[in-house]
Structure formats: structure tokens, C-alpha cells
Design a protein around this motif. Structure first.
Motif, short mmCIF file in Angstrom:
data_model
loop_
_atom_site.label_atom_id
_atom_site.label_comp_id
_atom_site.label_asym_id
_atom_site.label_seq_id
_atom_site.Cartn_x
_atom_site.Cartn_y
_atom_site.Cartn_z
N HIS A 5 21.93 -42.43 69.50
CA HIS A 5 20.97 -42.64 68.43
C HIS A 5 21.43 -41.98 67.15
N GLY A 6 20.82 -42.41 66.03
CA GLY A 6 21.17 -41.82 64.75
C GLY A 6 20.77 -40.36 64.69
N GLN A 7 21.64 -39.55 64.12
CA GLN A 7 21.39 -38.11 64.01
C GLN A 7 21.72 -37.65 62.59
N GLU A 8 21.12 -36.53 62.21
CA GLU A 8 21.49 -35.95 60.93
C GLU A 8 22.92 -35.43 60.98
N SER A 9 23.32 -34.95 62.14
CA SER A 9 24.70 -34.52 62.34
C SER A 9 25.04 -34.61 63.82
N LEU A 10 26.31 -34.77 64.09
CA LEU A 10 26.79 -34.84 65.46
C LEU A 10 27.82 -33.73 65.70
N THR A 11 27.79 -33.20 66.91
CA THR A 11 28.80 -32.20 67.26
C THR A 11 30.12 -32.90 67.54
N ALA A 12 31.18 -32.13 67.64
CA ALA A 12 32.50 -32.70 67.91
C ALA A 12 32.51 -33.45 69.24
N ILE A 13 31.87 -32.88 70.25
CA ILE A 13 31.86 -33.52 71.56
C ILE A 13 31.07 -34.83 71.52
N GLN A 14 30.03 -34.89 70.69
CA GLN A 14 29.25 -36.13 70.57
C GLN A 14 30.06 -37.22 69.89
N TRP A 15 30.86 -36.84 68.88
CA TRP A 15 31.75 -37.82 68.25
C TRP A 15 32.76 -38.34 69.27
N VAL A 16 33.29 -37.45 70.10
CA VAL A 16 34.26 -37.85 71.11
C VAL A 16 33.61 -38.80 72.12
N LEU A 17 32.37 -38.48 72.53
CA LEU A 17 31.67 -39.34 73.48
C LEU A 17 31.39 -40.72 72.88
N ARG A 18 31.05 -40.77 71.60
CA ARG A 18 30.84 -42.05 70.94
C ARG A 18 32.12 -42.89 70.99
N ALA A 19 33.23 -42.23 70.69
CA ALA A 19 34.52 -42.95 70.69
C ALA A 19 34.85 -43.46 72.08
#
Length: 234
Positions: A5-19
């Protein structure tokens, strides 16, 4: 699962999971669409390529956008794509709309200038494509077609064609593709097990004949006559 879902900010691990999720989702989606989507870009394929890349790129670079919506949108587009492919297979008028028949550019050794304008290509481009096929004289061409995928198919008059072995009535052996036993320094056990040879035979042959180890071999093949051909790293 907040990274969906949309977030104000994402952690590094969340960016990795998205990818990771996006990569495997697109891999699965491409598998469903089939090789047609990769073999050539027809009208339907071109639309899908642009649309999918555009949709999935934004949530991968903007944390404010949710991944779930993009995946749902892509799933719908894949369904529409498959329906379009099925419709083009079943309904000829729709097939001709999506993949129009080829346009004759050269007939009986003469350029059809009206069709050049219709295909929106220049004489320079036509001559360039003919040179790629080693055709230097347009008058040798019986027919040249502008294909839906943007390529040109040329058919030369029979007197100008290179004679084949069948024309010369030369008896040839049946075609046989050599088996790859080693590639990039590793034995392909799947191919080796299909042959009548063993790993020990292969290693001994490399040692006695070529004085090399398996790790020194970039490619080794064997033909139907049991001729081993070895290519080494340089």
C-alpha cells in the motif's frame, strides 16, 4: 504486507520486497502471456509492453503509490491481452486489424512506390534491408514483402537462387544436432546420461587427448559419429 500500500515512506527492506514481488509477478505474467509477447512486437504486443512498463514503474519509485492497485491493473490487462490473442486466432477480420497482411514493396523486379508510402519507409531503408540479405540487384527480386513485424521478406527469381544439394542431386546424410556435454567448465549430466558415454570416459578423453581438465573447457560437444569437439577458455 504494508509495502503493498501507499506509504509516506518505505524502509529499505520494504523497497527490496516491492522489487522482489514485482519481479516474480511480471515473470509469472509473462509466462501466462506466452512467447508471442517476446517473439515479436505486433500492435497488441507493443501496447502491452508500453502499458505494463509504465504501470509497474511508478510504485517501484514512488512510496506514496500502492503496489496492490498496479498488480490488479496489470492482471486485468493480461486477461484482455489473452482475450485479444484468442479473438485474433478465431476472428479473421480482427486478426487483419491487429496484424495486417504484408505489403508488397517489390513485384517482378519493380519497386511499388505507392506501397512504400503506405508502409512509411524510404528507398534507403529498403536498399539497406536488401543488402542485409546479400541482394544487390532489385531486378533479381520476384517479390519483397513488408511484414507486420517491420521486417522485409524477399524472394529471388529461381535463376538467381543459389543451387542446393537437392538441385544438384547430391546425397546427404540426415541432419543431426551435436549434444553438449560440457559448457562453461561444467558437465551437462542431462545430455551425458542420454549418450552412451560415462563421466569417466569424458574425463579420460579430455586428459589423454587434450591434456586439460573439465574446468578448462568452455564447450564440448559430441556428434552422432562419436566425434568429440572441445573448445577451451583462452
Amino acid at each position: 504486507m504494508d509495502f503493498f500500500h501507499g506509504q509516506e515512506s518505505l524502509t529499505a527492506i520494504q523497497w527490496v520486497l516491492r522489487a522482489f514481488v514485482t519481479f516474480f509477478f511480471l515473470l509469472f505474467a509473462t509466462k501466462i502471456m506466452g512467447r508471442r509477447s517476446m517473439a515479436q512486437l505486433g500492435l497488441l504486443d507493443f501496447i502491452m509492453a508500453i502499458t505494463l512498463g509504465n504501470i509497474i514503474a511508478h510504485p517501484l519509485s514512488d512510496e506514496g503509490l500502492g503496489l496492490k492497485g498496479s498488480m490488479i491493473t496489470i492482471s486485468v490487462l493480461i486477461i484482455l491481452y489473452l482475450l485479444g490473442v484468442l479473438l485474433s486466432m478465431k476472428w479473421i477480420p480482427f486478426r487483419h486489424f491487429m496484424d495486417p497482411p504484408p505489403i508488397p514493396l517489390i513485384k517482378n523486379g519493380k519497386i511499388v512506390s505507392a506501397n512504400l508510402r503506405k508502409a512509411r519507409i524510404t528507398i534507403d531503408f529498403l536498399l539497406s534491408e536488401l543488402r542485409k540479405e546479400k541482394i544487390e540487384d532489385i531486378q533479381k527480386i520476384a517479390l519483397a514483402l513488408w511484414e507486420p513485424d517491420g521486417s522485409i521478406s524477399s524472394f529471388i527469381y529461381p535463376p538467381h537462387q543459389t543451387p542446393t544439394r537437392a538441385d544438384l542431386k547430391i546425397v546427404t546424410e540426415p541432419f543431426s544436432l551435436p549434444s553438449v556435454l560440457i559448457q562453461e567448465g561444467k558437465i551437462d549430466y542431462h545430455e551425458l546420461n542420454k549418450s552412451k558415454f560415462t563421466e569417466d570416459w569424458l574425463i579420460n578423453n579430455l586428459t589423454s587427448t587434450y591434456n586439460v581438465n573439465i574446468k578448462d573447457v568452455i564447450l564440448a560437444t559430441i556428434d552422432k559419429n562419436d566425434n568429440l569437439q572441445v573448445f577451451l577458455y583462452k
